[in-house]
Design a protein around this motif. Structure first.
Motif, short mmCIF file in Angstrom:
data_model
loop_
_atom_site.label_atom_id
_atom_site.label_comp_id
_atom_site.label_asym_id
_atom_site.label_seq_id
_atom_site.Cartn_x
_atom_site.Cartn_y
_atom_site.Cartn_z
N ALA A 111 79.51 25.44 53.59
CA ALA A 111 80.29 26.69 53.55
C ALA A 111 80.49 27.23 52.13
O ALA A 111 81.33 28.10 51.93
CB ALA A 111 81.65 26.46 54.21
N ASN A 112 79.72 26.74 51.17
CA ASN A 112 79.96 27.16 49.79
C ASN A 112 78.69 27.69 49.11
O ASN A 112 78.62 27.74 47.88
CB ASN A 112 80.53 25.99 48.97
N ALA A 113 77.70 28.10 49.89
CA ALA A 113 76.49 28.67 49.30
C ALA A 113 76.80 30.04 48.69
O ALA A 113 77.61 30.79 49.24
CB ALA A 113 75.40 28.81 50.35
N ARG A 114 76.17 30.35 47.57
CA ARG A 114 76.41 31.61 46.88
C ARG A 114 75.09 32.32 46.58
O ARG A 114 74.07 31.67 46.31
CB ARG A 114 77.17 31.36 45.57
N ALA A 115 75.11 33.63 46.60
CA ALA A 115 73.92 34.41 46.29
C ALA A 115 73.35 34.00 44.94
O ALA A 115 74.09 33.86 43.97
CB ALA A 115 74.24 35.90 46.30
N GLY A 116 72.06 33.78 44.89
CA GLY A 116 71.39 33.34 43.67
C GLY A 116 71.06 31.86 43.68
O GLY A 116 70.18 31.42 42.93
N LEU A 122 76.04 19.08 40.64
CA LEU A 122 74.91 19.98 40.42
C LEU A 122 74.62 20.94 41.56
O LEU A 122 73.80 21.84 41.41
CB LEU A 122 73.65 19.15 40.13
N VAL A 123 75.26 20.75 42.71
CA VAL A 123 74.97 21.61 43.86
C VAL A 123 76.26 22.23 44.39
O VAL A 123 77.34 21.67 44.25
CB VAL A 123 74.27 20.83 44.99
N ARG A 124 76.12 23.41 45.00
CA ARG A 124 77.27 24.09 45.59
C ARG A 124 77.43 23.75 47.06
O ARG A 124 78.54 23.61 47.57
CB ARG A 124 77.08 25.60 45.48
N ALA A 125 76.31 23.68 47.78
CA ALA A 125 76.35 23.50 49.22
C ALA A 125 75.08 22.78 49.66
O ALA A 125 74.15 22.60 48.87
CB ALA A 125 76.47 24.85 49.93
N GLY A 126 75.06 22.37 50.91
CA GLY A 126 73.88 21.69 51.42
C GLY A 126 74.07 21.22 52.84
O GLY A 126 75.16 21.28 53.41
N THR A 127 72.98 20.74 53.42
CA THR A 127 72.99 20.17 54.77
C THR A 127 71.76 19.30 54.90
O THR A 127 70.83 19.40 54.10
CB THR A 127 72.97 21.29 55.83
#
Length: 323
Positions: free
Chosen positions: A139-144, A194-199
């Motif tokens: 829930a924390n993915a950002r444009a770019g 190093l990462v904002r979001a993932g699955t």
């Protein structure tokens, strides 16, 4: 998810991640810098070898903890067996495969539960630990953000080929090696911030899991179809021969509601929707962190480290797959 939404909801400020965002596992805060990660997963055999089946099922269950940026602490076996059909020696071999994968994860096997069932199944209930300030959610993915995939695609198609007794020994071995590889990379990149979001990419395929992440993060995504990694070149031929599991076809049909394919051929469409077993991590990486993430993935010898696209702004859930 539809079943969970009908159950009574008990609010607790310490439940940092629950069922609302369709994430890989639940996270419950114990203190400002410690939280539990909890998950359970199991499935029926997808390979003939009981030892490899145990390894794959265990790796798949452990993956949910890594996908949240956590480290597994304890695991409990969850098993169903048709005792009149499966010999005890086979059961022991499945459990040994799982136990060795648990040990590889530096996790403790704490017991488990077995029931009599018409069809065999095996998996784990896993408890892990994560720092709430470093956890990964969808829930924390950002444009770019760049999208980095850590395992190639095609396990659903390959296991279908195995059931049909087609496909080379090399093809099957490549798929097995990918499926039983641990997703430790999730914990490593999370702890490094190093990462904002993932699955992790499993039964709903790349498009299904990416769609859930876009929905939870209120963003869209662009995928370069030619960058999608195949487990083996033979997978394209298998797609041409209609060796496609029903789950993959259903995934593609569901994904077409929020996906636009711009010139992508049939093999790209099906590989993007292929139902994976113990698939890789799909990481949302800020562009400035990419080299550091790729360095970690290289150190861990992940099956692949492919930049397949990026997160973009969108007014509704939308994925563009370009040729």
């Amino acid at each position: 998810m539809q079943v969970l939404h009908q159950l009574p909801q008990f609010k607790d400020a310490n439940l940092l991640v629950g069922a609302a965002t369709a994430d890989d596992a639940a996270i419950y805060r114990l203190s400002p810098d410690r939280a539990l990660v909890q998950t359970v997963d199991f499935f029926t055999p997808i390979v003939d070898n009981p030892y490899l089946y145990g390894q794959i099922a265990a790796a798949n269950s452990l993956s949910d903890v890594y996908a949240m940026g956590g480290r597994p602490l304890t695991a409990m076996n969850v098993m169903g067996v048709p005792t009149d059909l499966v010999p005890l020696a086979v059961v022991n071999t499945i459990l040994r495969g799982g136990a060795e994968k648990i040990a590889e994860a530096k996790c403790v096997l704490a017991g488990g539960h077995t029931i009599k069932n018409p069809e065999p199944f095996y998996g784990l209930s896993v408890t892990g630990m994560v720092n709430p300030k470093r956890m990964i959610t969808n829930a924390n993915a950002r444009a770019g953000d760049l999208l980095v995939l850590t395992k190639p695609l095609g396990t659903g198609i390959v296991t279908t080929a195995l059931k049909r007794r087609i496909g080379s020994r090399r093809l099957i071995q490549n798929a097995v090696d990918v499926m039983r590889a641990l997703n430790i990379a999730g914990a490593e990149v999370a702890e490094a911030g190093l990462v904002r979001a993932g699955t992790d990419v499993t039964g709903f395929g790349l498009l299904g899991h990416l769609g859930s992440m876009c929905r939870a993060s209120e963003v869209g995504a662009e995928i370069a179809g030619t960058k999608l990694p195949f487990i083996d070149p033979q997978v394209k031929r298998l797609i041409e021969e209609e060796c496609i599991p029903g789950g993959t076809r259903e995934n593609l049909k569901a994904a077409e509601e929020f996906t636009e394919f711009a010139g992508a051929d049939e093999s790209i469409r099906f590989i993007a929707a292929d139902a994976q077993t113990s698939g890789g991590m799909l990481l949302c990486v800020p562009e400035g962190n990419l080299s550091a993430v790729l360095k970690i993935l290289k150190k861990l010898r992940t099956p692949c480290a492919e930049v397949i696209g990026r997160i973009v702004r969108a007014k509704a859930v939308k994925i563009w797959v370009k040729s």
